[in-house]
Scaffold this motif. Structure first.
Motif, short mmCIF file in Angstrom:
data_model
loop_
_atom_site.label_atom_id
_atom_site.label_comp_id
_atom_site.label_asym_id
_atom_site.label_seq_id
_atom_site.Cartn_x
_atom_site.Cartn_y
_atom_site.Cartn_z
N GLN A 1 -1.49 7.74 6.96
CA GLN A 1 -0.90 6.47 6.77
C GLN A 1 0.27 6.60 6.17
O GLN A 1 1.51 6.14 6.68
CB GLN A 1 -1.64 5.35 5.99
CG GLN A 1 -2.93 4.91 7.09
CD GLN A 1 -2.79 4.43 8.27
OE1 GLN A 1 -1.62 3.55 8.50
NE2 GLN A 1 -3.43 5.02 9.35
N LEU A 2 0.57 7.40 4.95
CA LEU A 2 1.65 7.60 4.30
C LEU A 2 2.83 8.20 5.13
O LEU A 2 4.08 8.03 5.02
CB LEU A 2 1.64 8.62 2.76
CG LEU A 2 2.70 8.97 2.08
CD1 LEU A 2 3.38 7.76 1.35
CD2 LEU A 2 2.31 10.00 0.90
N GLY B 1 0.71 -1.07 -0.09
CA GLY B 1 -0.07 -0.07 0.15
C GLY B 1 0.91 1.16 -0.05
O GLY B 1 0.24 2.25 -0.36
N ARG C 1 -1.50 8.20 -4.99
CA ARG C 1 -2.74 8.86 -4.81
C ARG C 1 -2.39 10.24 -4.23
O ARG C 1 -3.29 11.25 -4.91
CB ARG C 1 -3.47 8.26 -3.63
CG ARG C 1 -4.88 8.71 -3.22
CD ARG C 1 -5.81 7.99 -2.60
NE ARG C 1 -7.06 8.56 -2.36
CZ ARG C 1 -8.05 8.07 -1.85
NH1 ARG C 1 -8.15 6.55 -1.18
NH2 ARG C 1 -9.38 8.46 -1.98
N TRP C 2 -1.41 10.64 -3.20
CA TRP C 2 -1.36 12.00 -2.87
C TRP C 2 -0.87 12.80 -4.15
O TRP C 2 -1.16 13.86 -4.08
CB TRP C 2 -0.21 11.88 -1.94
CG TRP C 2 -0.18 13.41 -1.46
CD1 TRP C 2 -0.88 14.07 -0.70
CD2 TRP C 2 1.34 13.91 -1.13
NE1 TRP C 2 -0.21 15.38 -0.37
CE2 TRP C 2 1.14 15.13 -0.62
CE3 TRP C 2 2.65 13.36 -1.57
CZ2 TRP C 2 2.10 15.99 -0.43
CZ3 TRP C 2 3.69 14.15 -1.20
CH2 TRP C 2 3.57 15.53 -0.60
N ARG D 1 -0.23 4.91 -1.85
CA ARG D 1 -0.78 5.90 -1.07
C ARG D 1 0.03 7.31 -1.59
O ARG D 1 -0.36 8.46 -1.84
CB ARG D 1 -0.33 5.80 0.50
CG ARG D 1 -1.35 4.81 1.11
CD ARG D 1 -0.90 4.75 2.58
NE ARG D 1 -1.63 3.70 3.15
CZ ARG D 1 -0.98 2.47 3.55
NH1 ARG D 1 0.14 2.29 3.32
NH2 ARG D 1 -1.79 1.40 4.05
N TRP D 2 1.22 6.98 -2.05
CA TRP D 2 2.06 7.98 -2.44
C TRP D 2 1.56 8.63 -3.81
O TRP D 2 1.36 9.61 -4.17
CB TRP D 2 3.50 7.52 -2.63
CG TRP D 2 4.48 8.79 -3.23
CD1 TRP D 2 4.60 8.63 -4.58
CD2 TRP D 2 5.09 9.82 -2.80
NE1 TRP D 2 5.64 9.85 -4.77
CE2 TRP D 2 5.69 10.34 -3.80
CE3 TRP D 2 5.30 10.16 -1.40
CZ2 TRP D 2 6.48 11.41 -3.40
CZ3 TRP D 2 6.00 11.44 -1.12
CH2 TRP D 2 6.77 11.98 -2.25
N SER E 1 -5.49 8.26 3.82
CA SER E 1 -4.24 7.56 3.19
C SER E 1 -3.00 8.63 3.19
O SER E 1 -1.96 7.89 3.47
CB SER E 1 -4.68 7.54 1.64
OG SER E 1 -3.74 7.08 0.98
#
Length: 216
Positions: A75-76, A36, A43-44, A40-41, A72
């Motif tokens: 969490q990242l 994940g 997505r950001w 997550r990276w 997300s």
């Protein structure tokens, strides 16, 4: 119960960087390749978060995609489970142990050779990444504030770091507005310390070590 986090960047000669490499580089790679993490990276990078003052009311509190994007990012930007072992104390067998505190931070002799942001109930790296923004953050080496670079790599990456962290007055004001950390007298901003360290290390022919960890 809250946590206290630290994000550090320290300058070292190449021999010391080489001695750190067997300990740190596999841990950075493991955090980058954790399930994940890359998603997550990415997505950001695609979906930058809005003004942090909207994260809970109404942005994050409304649920749905907005709240999921915020979670997300949180969490990242937590301390990575693997690099965290460098602070907790990491062994490689045969009685060898290694600690970020005693084997890296305690080896720094001058204040100019370290940038350290310690935050209560917050992550300095999280504020840095949000204030900097995904486009600029994507120019930085390593993974989420964690890296180990030789002097040659510092010189090679300095132009990209200059582009990432060199702000016009207006851009700096906008970044400062999205940095929610509080700074005491003489405390260096997360928007100042990293670039200072890169420039100084490049000028001095030294390498750099970056790590984001929970210390309490």
């Amino acid at each position: 119960m809250g946590i206290t986090s630290a994000w550090s960047i320290t300058a070292h000669d190449d021999a010391f960087v080489a001695s750190l490499a067997p300990w740190l580089l596999p841990l950075i790679a493991a955090d980058r390749d954790a399930p994940g993490a890359r998603a997550r990276w990415e997505r950001w990078q695609r979906e930058p978060l809005p003004d942090f003052r909207t994260w809970w009311e109404p942005f994050g509190s409304s649920g749905g995609a907005e709240a999921d994007a915020l979670d997300s990012f949180h969490q990242l930007t937590l301390a990575g489970d693997h690099v965290q072992k460098l602070y907790d104390g990491l062994g490689q067998g045969q009685g060898d142990t290694f600690s970020l505190f005693t084997d890296v931070w305690d080896r720094v002799e001058g204040e100019e050779d370290i940038f350290l942001s310690v935050q209560s109930k917050e992550f300095a790296l999280r504020a840095f990444l949000h204030a900097t923004g995904p486009r600029r953050a994507g120019l930085l080496p390593g993974w989420c504030g964690c890296f180990l670079l030789t002097s040659g790599q510092v010189r090679a990456t300095l132009p990209a770091v200059e582009r990432a962290l060199g702000f016009t007055p207006r851009e700096r004001a906008e970044a400062d507005d999205q940095d929610w950390l509080f700074y005491g007298d003489g405390e260096e901003s997360v928007l100042d310390g990293p670039l200072r360290m890169w420039r100084q290390a490049a000028a001095d022919g030294r390498g750099l070590c970056g790590a984001s960890v929970i210390i309490y």
